[in-house]
Design an enzyme around this catalytic site. Structure first.
Site, PDB file in Angstrom:
ATOM      1  N   ASP A  98      83.769 -70.338  69.824  1.00  0.00           N
ATOM      2  CA  ASP A  98      83.087 -71.649  69.884  1.00  0.00           C
ATOM      3  C   ASP A  98      83.819 -72.712  70.689  1.00  0.00           C
ATOM      4  OD1 ASP A  98      80.853 -70.822  68.568  1.00  0.00           O
ATOM      5  OD2 ASP A  98      81.290 -71.830  66.689  1.00  0.00           O
ATOM      6  N   CYS A 154      61.726 -61.155  76.149  1.00  0.00           N
ATOM      7  CA  CYS A 154      60.695 -61.771  75.311  1.00  0.00           C
ATOM      8  C   CYS A 154      59.292 -61.490  75.847  1.00  0.00           C
ATOM      9  CB  CYS A 154      60.904 -63.283  75.247  1.00  0.00           C
ATOM     10  SG  CYS A 154      62.391 -63.786  74.375  1.00  0.00           S
ATOM     11  N   CYS A 157      55.697 -63.370  74.996  1.00  0.00           N
ATOM     12  CA  CYS A 157      55.742 -63.997  73.669  1.00  0.00           C
ATOM     13  C   CYS A 157      56.227 -65.440  73.767  1.00  0.00           C
ATOM     14  CB  CYS A 157      56.660 -63.199  72.746  1.00  0.00           C
ATOM     15  SG  CYS A 157      56.796 -63.889  71.075  1.00  0.00           S
ATOM     16  N   CYS A 160      58.254 -68.660  69.265  1.00  0.00           N
ATOM     17  CA  CYS A 160      59.294 -69.642  68.943  1.00  0.00           C
ATOM     18  C   CYS A 160      58.973 -70.987  69.579  1.00  0.00           C
ATOM     19  CB  CYS A 160      60.666 -69.139  69.372  1.00  0.00           C
ATOM     20  SG  CYS A 160      60.883 -68.911  71.155  1.00  0.00           S
ATOM     21  N   CYS A 164      58.368 -74.398  67.177  1.00  0.00           N
ATOM     22  CA  CYS A 164      59.402 -75.436  67.114  1.00  0.00           C
ATOM     23  C   CYS A 164      58.751 -76.776  66.786  1.00  0.00           C
ATOM     24  CB  CYS A 164      60.146 -75.525  68.444  1.00  0.00           C
ATOM     25  SG  CYS A 164      61.414 -76.817  68.452  1.00  0.00           S
ATOM     26  N   CYS A 179      66.287 -80.732  69.802  1.00  0.00           N
ATOM     27  CA  CYS A 179      66.557 -79.607  68.893  1.00  0.00           C
ATOM     28  C   CYS A 179      67.099 -80.118  67.557  1.00  0.00           C
ATOM     29  CB  CYS A 179      67.548 -78.656  69.545  1.00  0.00           C
ATOM     30  SG  CYS A 179      68.046 -77.274  68.504  1.00  0.00           S
ATOM     31  N   CYS A 207      63.414 -71.000  64.801  1.00  0.00           N
ATOM     32  CA  CYS A 207      63.141 -70.131  65.956  1.00  0.00           C
ATOM     33  C   CYS A 207      63.649 -68.710  65.741  1.00  0.00           C
ATOM     34  CB  CYS A 207      63.707 -70.737  67.233  1.00  0.00           C
ATOM     35  SG  CYS A 207      65.500 -70.917  67.274  1.00  0.00           S
ATOM     36  N   CYS A 211      60.819 -65.190  65.111  1.00  0.00           N
ATOM     37  CA  CYS A 211      60.964 -64.286  66.261  1.00  0.00           C
ATOM     38  C   CYS A 211      60.599 -62.846  65.898  1.00  0.00           C
ATOM     39  CB  CYS A 211      62.397 -64.336  66.771  1.00  0.00           C
ATOM     40  SG  CYS A 211      62.706 -63.223  68.164  1.00  0.00           S
TER      41      CYS A 211
END
Length: 315
Positions: A98, A154, A157, A160, A164, A179, A207, A211
């Site tokens: 991170d 994806c 599709c 998501c 949202c 977000c 999301c 999925c």
């Protein structure tokens, strides 16, 4: 230890891994105008560790953060597993989870950990998007790379994107400032729209939950991510314990990395969603104690709304 044994250790400790040359990453990062950090290691080992899909609902006395916070703090878990891999291995190395300038999703794509989904997450064929990512930077005595072949996407599709609630996901693209997971982890005054949209103590899972690629995936629960009993945060603790007392009680949990006050601010949005006025007096006391404008302003706004719901004006 030979290179084959090294790979076996990686397979044992992690769900997935790939090894790429750092120059491959830097070349791609340059094309994409991403951060181009100075790094002296020839290789990047990208590791992934899966975590299970577990849904817990907040209530009138306890609140939950995103499911990635369940069990022991993944930052600690990944670094401990990396250390086990490197035990007795003499090459100079560094770990990163991170807090670094590298784009984990780009590196994971290049290493074949998964593909980049429209939900802005790396999606692995076996574990879906429920994976933690980390790096081992190292100079290996090999010119070989280990890149997994991923032939998936994806496609058409857009579940998501349509799901949202704040319309943060585009096709293609992403409006980061919209977000939920971004704004509820940012030390800022929450807007009316953000207060209304927030439903989680920290982060957001929408999301991922919608999925299709997360249906029928493996759901291994590593011992480190078994429930610790500290997943549920008591509202009373948030509003009464000091920062030190709170960290001692809820130690080794991933939701601590932003501090208690940001959790407390987000908790107020959940109390408003519940129309829960049981903590109004404690909220008032917290405003007197915490003078940071991003908390004080948001808390005063929410407390005013809660007081109105408790004592509605006569028509």
């Amino acid at each position: 230890m030979n290179f084959s044994d090294f790979q076996e250790r990686l397979r044992f400790e992690f769900s997935e891994f790939g090894i790429i040359k750092t120059e491959r990453y830097l070349k791609e990062a340059s094309v994409l105008n991403l951060a181009f950090p100075d790094i002296r290691y020839k290789h990047m080992i990208v590791v992934a560790l899966s975590y299970p899909k577990r849904i817990m609902k907040s209530n009138k006395t306890e609140l939950y953060a995103s499911m990635y916070t369940f069990g022991r703090d993944y930052h600690l878990v990944l670094k401990e597993k990396m250390a086990k891999v490197m035990l007795g291995f003499d090459y100079e190395h560094e770990f990163a989870v991170d807090n670094h300038p590298f784009d984990e999703r780009l590196a994971a794509q290049l290493a074949g950990i998964g593909f980049f989904g429209k939900n802005q997450l790396i999606i692995n064929p076996s574990y879906g998007s429920f994976i933690f990512l980390g790096f081992i930077f190292i100079n290996l005595d090999t010119e070989n790379e280990i890149i997994n072949k991923i032939d998936d996407s994806c496609g058409d599709c857009r579940i998501c994107i349509d799901s949202c609630p704040t319309k943060a996901l585009l096709n293609p693209g992403y409006k980061r400032e919209k977000c939920i997971s971004d704004f509820n982890q940012t030390k800022k005054i929450l807007s009316e729209t953000e207060i209304k949209a927030n439903y989680c103590l920290l982060g957001c899972d929408i999301c991922q939950l919608v999925c299709p690629k997360n249906i029928g995936i493996k759901s291994t629960i590593h011992d480190e991510f078994a429930f610790s009993g500290k997943e549920a945060i008591k509202i009373n603790d948030l509003l009464t314990l000091s920062e030190r007392q709170f960290k001692e009680k809820y130690e080794n949990m991933a939701y601590l990395w932003k501090g208690k006050t940001i959790l407390m601010r987000n908790a107020l949005t959940l109390l408003l969603r519940q129309k829960n006025t049981d903590y109004n007096d404690l909220i008032k006391q917290s405003i007197d104690k915490h003078q940071m404008p991003w908390y004080k302003n948001t808390a005063e706004n929410i407390l005013s709304k809660l007081n109105q719901s408790k004592n509605p004006q006569p028509e």
